[in-house]
Scaffold this active site. Sequence first.
Site, short mmCIF file in Angstrom:
data_model
loop_
_atom_site.label_atom_id
_atom_site.label_comp_id
_atom_site.label_asym_id
_atom_site.label_seq_id
_atom_site.Cartn_x
_atom_site.Cartn_y
_atom_site.Cartn_z
N TYR A 1 55.36 67.71 -4.52
CA TYR A 1 54.43 67.80 -3.38
C TYR A 1 55.12 68.41 -2.17
O TYR A 1 54.62 69.37 -1.57
CB TYR A 1 53.90 66.41 -3.06
N LYS B 1 54.20 72.22 -0.92
CA LYS B 1 53.61 72.48 0.39
C LYS B 1 54.50 73.38 1.25
O LYS B 1 54.01 74.22 2.02
CB LYS B 1 53.34 71.16 1.12
N VAL C 1 47.44 52.16 3.65
CA VAL C 1 46.25 51.59 4.28
C VAL C 1 45.26 51.08 3.23
O VAL C 1 44.80 49.94 3.30
CB VAL C 1 45.56 52.62 5.21
#
Length: 314
Positions: A147, A151, A190
Amino acid sequence: MSYDNTVLVTGGAGFIGSHLCERLLARQRAVLCVDNYYTGTRANIAHLLSNERFEVMRHDVTFPLYVEVSGIFNLACPASPIHYQRDPVQTTKVSVHGAINMLGLAKRLNAPVLQASTSEIYGDPMVHPQTEDYWGNVNTIGPRACYDEGKRCAETLFFDYHRQHKLPIKVIRIFNTYGPRMHANDGRVVSNFIVQALTGQPISIFGDGRQTRSFCYVDDMVEAMILMMDSGREITGPINVGNPGEFTMLELAELVLRKTGSKSKLVYHPLPKDDPKQRKPDISRANSVLGWEPKIALEDGIERTIDYFKRTLQ
């Protein structure tokens, strides 16, 4: 659909992508939503399907796409460690081949293209807070590299297309974002904490819980993305987008427990390899260039996210 008013959103059925599609439609744009449903779901965009200005196409961006649009938001990529480490080779392909294909489409159309990059390009940062000038501290062969490096390579491609082909590009670096339509099992802190609290499971704390993150509510994030796309051609970025409010994992866990009224206990686990110890954006560039800053406080955003998970878990 009018070509002159249609924007393409790759990853449009995902968490952030679905909110972006919704906001663009509210601003009277026509939207072509492209997704292969690897992590996105049709449920995220079901309420948009009746809108005559909304069109959905099932497509994998690692393959070329031939459509007529006036702008491109490139969001397609699994963004949570559980999802992007499930098939790391494909994750790199999505970032790199996906960028090449969207840049090729933008070049043919001479259309602006926005890359949803990430704070993960900074790795486990040795500079705090992170500014756009910082080059990062990334393990190129670690489990998160598919990842992080994917990116980073996508950013390289965007700026090379800009320099070589004069392509109008926009690059934003997204810091931790949360809100309704997060995947319940995506492994992000979260959603993890809220789902565990609502279902009475122990709250999973990795390491000593003192590592920090900065959490941006999805509505603020989407507003920044649209401002960036609508900014002048000379504004390329990269620009950090996130909420500079910094919280430890223990502080977040305590907030979730208080807002849910849960009796869940904290359980400690080893810190995953290469997990960043600190993460906080310097957003002075976003503020000066875009006139943007987040408006939704963590307490308010967490309440809205808890309400969403209460409904979906039922």
